[in-house]
Scaffold this motif. Structure first.
Motif, short mmCIF file in Angstrom:
data_model
loop_
_atom_site.label_atom_id
_atom_site.label_comp_id
_atom_site.label_asym_id
_atom_site.label_seq_id
_atom_site.Cartn_x
_atom_site.Cartn_y
_atom_site.Cartn_z
N ARG A 3 39.95 45.25 39.88
CA ARG A 3 38.99 45.77 40.69
C ARG A 3 39.04 47.19 40.53
NH1 ARG A 3 34.56 43.40 42.38
NH2 ARG A 3 34.35 44.91 44.00
N PRO B 94 34.58 48.24 35.96
CA PRO B 94 33.75 48.57 37.31
C PRO B 94 33.00 49.75 37.31
CG PRO B 94 35.93 47.64 37.67
CD PRO B 94 36.08 47.94 36.53
N PRO C 259 27.36 47.50 35.35
CA PRO C 259 27.76 47.65 36.63
C PRO C 259 26.30 47.98 37.38
CG PRO C 259 29.52 48.62 35.59
CD PRO C 259 28.21 48.27 34.56
N SER D 18 37.00 35.74 36.96
CA SER D 18 36.22 36.45 38.15
C SER D 18 37.20 37.40 39.01
CB SER D 18 35.30 35.49 38.72
OG SER D 18 34.20 34.97 37.85
N PRO E 72 24.77 42.49 38.99
CA PRO E 72 25.42 43.01 40.10
C PRO E 72 24.80 42.84 41.40
CG PRO E 72 25.38 44.71 38.32
CD PRO E 72 24.41 43.44 38.03
N ASP E 73 23.63 42.65 41.56
CA ASP E 73 22.92 42.41 42.92
C ASP E 73 23.01 40.87 43.20
OD1 ASP E 73 20.98 41.60 41.18
OD2 ASP E 73 19.47 42.88 41.75
N GLY E 74 23.34 39.94 42.39
CA GLY E 74 23.28 38.46 42.71
C GLY E 74 22.18 37.90 42.45
N SER F 251 36.30 40.37 45.40
CA SER F 251 36.27 41.93 45.96
C SER F 251 37.72 42.04 46.82
CB SER F 251 35.14 41.94 47.13
OG SER F 251 35.38 40.97 48.25
N SER G 145 29.94 34.73 42.30
CA SER G 145 28.82 35.56 42.54
C SER G 145 29.23 36.82 43.06
CB SER G 145 27.88 35.02 43.36
OG SER G 145 28.58 34.58 44.92
N PRO G 146 28.56 37.79 43.12
CA PRO G 146 28.98 39.20 43.75
C PRO G 146 29.43 39.17 45.24
CG PRO G 146 27.17 39.55 42.24
CD PRO G 146 27.34 38.16 42.61
N ASP G 147 28.54 38.24 46.08
CA ASP G 147 29.04 38.22 47.57
C ASP G 147 30.14 37.26 47.74
OD1 ASP G 147 27.71 35.65 46.83
OD2 ASP G 147 26.24 35.95 48.24
N TRP H 117 27.17 37.15 36.58
CA TRP H 117 25.96 37.37 37.50
C TRP H 117 25.43 38.81 37.41
CZ3 TRP H 117 24.43 34.23 41.70
CH2 TRP H 117 25.07 33.17 41.58
#
Length: 999
Positions: free
Chosen positions: A215, A173, A129, A259, A85-87, A262, A44-46, A83
């Motif tokens: 990234r 990205p 994105p 994946s 981008p905002d999850g 970050s 997930s993005p987070d 996912w």
């Protein structure tokens, strides 16, 4: 044509679990696993959660590990989650409605949304994105290209347009570039699309997985498969260097998008695990997790058998019925011969009476001649009978099998298909003049069209200028499935070729074998079968539709033929001959009273066995007499001279139960020798996992009646396929209604099992399973989960064809993991691994060249065939370099299944590899993987009989059971190769020596 006619020579496979091993409880069986085979994972993005697609279900778990929760329905067949981008959403592609489409859900599994629709497949989605678009691959452009969907406007935009295939897209990205994989004849590899222009950044012949961007957008990470070895690699885009391998040696990396977190660390799947690689790639950690499957393995009452019933049986193997031009008679083949039925007189008259096979009859337009296929000359050729004189004449003299002859309207030409082994078993349409002359009886065939894969019988236009055939029309070259469509060909050859689409470009006739097209002699109608029912399409004399098609029946129909005046259409309605008056639409039954009796021996037979393996215990009885009365074993006693009865002296031999071939496909083109091939290799029972049902019934009944020697036949009809299909032996199932009609056919034609294939959606496969169990027959398919959840009996092949493009049962390096092992072994589901098909035959024959000199093999297969076979095996090694090299891993999997408590039985998918020899090689493959000779022979005898539902009668040598056994030279419990040394074969108490079978 957007879809091209593509022929790929491969085939498919089935099995069942033993009735003794059906799970005894009706409550759910819960199986917890901590490994997955070919699963994808997305972070997930987070960075707090992971989603995986374990066995076609989307699951959610904490990124730190723990228990996975299922988010999607078990029938969805959902894959490769990504996912937003905002999850807040997860997208994936799913087969829930019988075509792959793009869906999305919230992370709690709610708010299911479908984003694409229609007849085309859509796969491998990823969000842009900014989250406003979804990028995916689809075959809606005639090949796989990249497409973009606006989530706000629902507008679709095609981004690439190439005759090759582009897939596995990944957005950079910054959203300015798209990476993807392309397969093209001259430049396959990794591409980047930017500003509408594509750039090949890595040209390679290796197979590449789905890429992920670093990234900073400077490099791409992806799986690579080369020479049977998988790796996780990083490709630097700025320098062009690489790829650099960052995975460990021999790591089994799965082909899905990694994946990138970050912090630059990487999550990916390999070795059945979810793995996390640190930013500098120096350390790899494995996540601890688990997921639980709930199965409902319900027992059901299996079909009962009377295998040695002496009473008359109704002949159901009515093959290729054809009405006479005057409409007064029908001719068909059954029990190996041709029969003439006067309409209104129920008892047919036998036209031919010999040990060979006569099939595919057709009348000359004037009704004087009957042309048919027969193997009287040693291979299947065309013969003509003058119905006035009764004299037969051979018309062709080919070494490759010829079938499905049809007369031109003027009676001066005959069209037919001839097998072309050099074209991987495809068939070539030819014509010959008729009649042939006395001084030149064998006419030279004229080729009409290029080889076709599994076409249907040809049908002439009224002026003889065109031929209509059913042929496969595929959607793309990436996947082999397509639709059964009508092809109109100039009968003299040429390029004026067209397709005839009955009503819709997305319609497909049910079955290429005998579902049409059948052109009426007056040229006004084209008869065909759609969704199992008979339709006619009004056409011009050159085949152009003049109006909508008309549905003529509400029940199953096939094998249509017209009277000369086009006023009546005769067809086969499952187990009944019928005729339709085309003027009134009235349908009447053509009475037929036709029975046969099984050939059963009388009196005692004594088999004096030096050693006896009973199929159950890992030791021999020595110097015993097996006393057979008629077809059953009456006693097993110490040897005593002077017993009354026929003596089989096996005092210096080892007697064991007859072997089973549990996955094969046959055809009448193999001729009379087919049965002797099986018996000479020690095979007394076969399980045919896909066939024209009337073709298979003809074999079963002819072998039972003793018309020609052969094994026991346990069979199913055509394989039940979805909207798209591939094999000529597949039926396109479009609805639950049609599926129910096919199950009615299965019951009336006495099927022994039901076979479902790869594009049949799980919703229909679950219904098929329930219906089949109601009539007592098992169901098998290529699928593992959720098939095992809703009580499917068996699974075919360790891997083989999958609608997903990769296997859910086996990785590309032939490894299985805990999900597959536990679901099969603990559920009681029967497995037929076909190791010999998947590299084992090439492995064994390359190492032991004496197999090519095995006496039954060289007797039945000529030098040309043997040379072609070895050339094909060499091609396989070049095209699939990992198949042979990773074979031992595949073979060891069989041992893993057995050690875990699973039921495994041997089958080979012959004739992709040769009938008979392939089964013997399969047994050797098992032993190569660590299975003991005892376990191997038990699988090939007792376990196979139990899986087929006849363990009370067959599979072991015990008092009361049927006398199916073989006597071999040597000690097969010590050396499995000795199972090849067949000297005697017994089926139902009948005895053949090897010399008799090779006569």
């Amino acid at each position: 044509m957007k879809r091209r006619f593509v022929i790929i020579a491969m085939l498919l496979l089935p099995l069942l679990w033993s009735p003794q091993r059906v799970h005894a409880q009706t409550d759910s069986l819960r199986i917890t696993v901590n490994e997955g085979t070919n699963m994808a994972a997305a972070l997930s993005p987070d960075g707090q959660s992971l989603v995986i697609d374990l066995q076609g279900t989307i699951w959610l778990m904490p990124a730190k590990g723990g228990t996975a929760k299922a988010l999607t329905d078990f029938r969805d067949d959902a894959h490769q989650p990504a996912w937003s981008p905002d999850g807040k959403r997860i997208t994936y592609f799913s087969y829930r409605d019988g075509t792959f489409h793009i869906y999305s859900i919230r992370p709690d599994g709610s708010d299911l949304q479908k984003h694409t629709s229609g007849e085309f497949d859509c796969r491998e989605p990823v969000y842009s994105p900014d989250g406003t678009r979804i990028l995916f691959s689809s075959d809606r452009g005639g090949s796989y290209n990249l497409w973009e969907l606006s989530l706000k406007t629902k507008e679709l935009k095609q981004l690439t347009d190439n005759a090759g295939n582009e897939y596995y897209p990944a957005w950079s990205p910054d959203g300015k570039r798209i990476a993807y994989i392309a397969t093209r004849p001259d430049a396959s590899g990794l591409y980047v699309l930017e500003g509408g222009n594509e750039r090949l950044v890595w040209k390679t012949t290796a197979t590449l997985g789905s890429p992920a961007w670093a990234r900073d957008g400077s490099s791409l990470l992806l799986q690579m498969v080369s020479d049977g070895v998988t790796s996780l690699v990083i490709k630097d885009l700025a320098s062009g260097e690489g790829p650099k391998v960052i995975s460990e040696a021999r790591e089994d990396v799965f082909p899905f998008r990694p994946s990138v977190a970050s912090d630059g660390s990487v999550w990916y799947t390999a070795d059945g695990a979810i793995k996390h690689k640190t930013t500098d790639f120096s350390r790899t950690d494995k996540l601890t997790w688990q997921a639980t499957f709930a199965l409902n393995r319900k027992p059901y009452q299996r079909k009962t058998y009377l295998l040695d019933n002496p009473k008359p049986r109704v002949v159901k193997g009515i093959r290729g019925p054809v009405v006479s031009p005057d409409g007064k008679a029908v001719v068909f083949s059954a029990l190996g011969d041709l029969y003439w039925l006067d309409i209104g007189t129920p008892t047919p008259k036998q036209l031919t009476n010999d040990a060979f096979i006569e099939a595919d009859p057709c009348f000359s337009p004037d009704g004087r001649y009957l042309v048919f296929s027969s193997d009287r000359s040693g291979s299947i050729n065309l013969w003509a009978r003058d119905l006035q004189t009764g004299q037969d004449r051979q018309l062709t003299n080919g070494t490759e099998e010829i079938n499905t002859p049809t007369f031109a309207p003027d009676g001066k030409r005959i069209a037919f298909f001839q097998l072309d082994r050099a074209a991987f078993g495809r068939s070539v349409l030819h014509t010959i003049p008729f009649p042939t002359s006395e001084d030149q009886p064998f006419a030279t065939p004229k080729k009409v069209y290029d080889p076709l894969f599994g076409p249907g019988p040809p049908s002439w236009s009224p002026d003889g200028s065109k031929l209509a055939v059913s042929a496969l029309d595929v959607y793309s070259s990436r996947f082999r499935e397509g639709l059964n469509q009508f092809l109109l060909l100039p009968s003299m050859g040429g390029t004026d070729i067209s397709e005839l689409k009955p009503d819709s470009a997305s319609q497909t006739i049910s079955f290429r074998g005998h579902s049409g097209p059948s052109w009426s002699p007056d040229g006004r109608w084209m008869a065909y079968v759609l969704e199992g029912m008979l339709w006619t399409l009004p056409v011009t004399s050159d085949g152009k539709p003049t109006g909508p098609a008309i549905q003529r029946t509400k029940a199953l129909a096939d094998n249509m033929s017209w009277t000369a005046d086009s006023k009546k259409l005769v067809y086969l309605a499952v187990d009944t001959l019928k005729q339709m008056d085309m003027t009134t639409g009235q349908v009447s039954t053509i009475p037929l009273d036709f029975t046969y009796q099984a050939k059963l021996p009388a009196g005692p037979t004594i088999i004096h066995a030096g050693k006896l393996f009973d199929g159950k215990t890992n030791k021999y009885l020595e110097n015993v007499d097996i006393v057979v009365e008629g077809s059953r074993i009456k006693a097993i006693e110490p040897h005593k001279t002077g017993r009354a009865g026929k003596l089989v002296d096996a005092s210096k031999l080892t007697v064991l139960p007859g072997l089973w071939e549990m996955h094969t496909h046959q055809t009448i083109l193999a001729g009379e020798k087919q049965g002797r091939i099986w018996l000479s290799h020690g095979i007394t029972s076969i399980r045919e996992t896909g066939a024209d049902p009337y073709d298979a019934l003809e074999r079963r009944e002819a072998w039972d009646a003793g018309v020609r020697p052969g094994p026991r036949e346990f069979y199913t009809g055509t394989i039940n396929e979805g909207y798209r299909l591939y094999y000529g032996l597949a039926t396109s199932i479009r609805s639950e209604k049609q599926l129910r009609m096919e199950l009615d056919r299965a019951q009336k034609l006495d099927y022994d099992l039901l076979k479902c294939y790869v594009r049949l959606p799980d919703r229909l496969q679950q219904i098929a399973t329930d219906l089949a169990h109601q009539i007592g027959i098992p169901v098998t398919s290529h699928e593992l989960y959720p098939a095992v959840k809703y009580n499917l009996d068996g699974v075919e092949h360790s891997s083989a064809t999958s609608r997903r493009g990769y296997s859910m049962k086996l990785s590309s390096t032939n490894h299985i993991y805990g999900d597959v092992l536990n679901l099969i072994a603990r559920s009681g589901m029967n497995m037929t691994p076909t190791a010999s098909l998947q590299g084992g035959f090439s492995f064994q024959t390359r190492r032991d060249t004496s197999l090519m000199s095995y006496r039954p093999f060289t007797h039945f297969y000529n030098e040309v065939y043997r040379n072609n076979l070895m050339a094909q095996q060499q091609t396989m090694r070049r095209v699939m370099p990992g198949a042979v090299e990773n074979f031992k891993t595949l073979a060891r999997n069989v041992k893993k299944f057995i050690d875990a408590g699973g039921r495994v039985t041997p089958g080979t998918d012959s004739p992709l590899i040769p009938y008979g020899l392939s089964l013997q090689v399969e047994l050797q493959n098992w032993v190569e993987g660590g299975v003991t000779p005892f376990e191997t022979l038990r699988g090939a005898t007792l376990w196979s009989a139990e899986a087929a539902g006849v363990g009370n009668d067959l599979g072991s040598i015990e008092v009361g059971k049927l006398a199916d056994m073989i006597a071999v030279e040597g000690d097969p419990l010590t050396k499995i190769q000795d199972a090849m040394n067949v000297k005697y074969t017994l089926k139902n108490g009948h005895v053949w020596t090897l010399d008799e079978l090779l006569k």
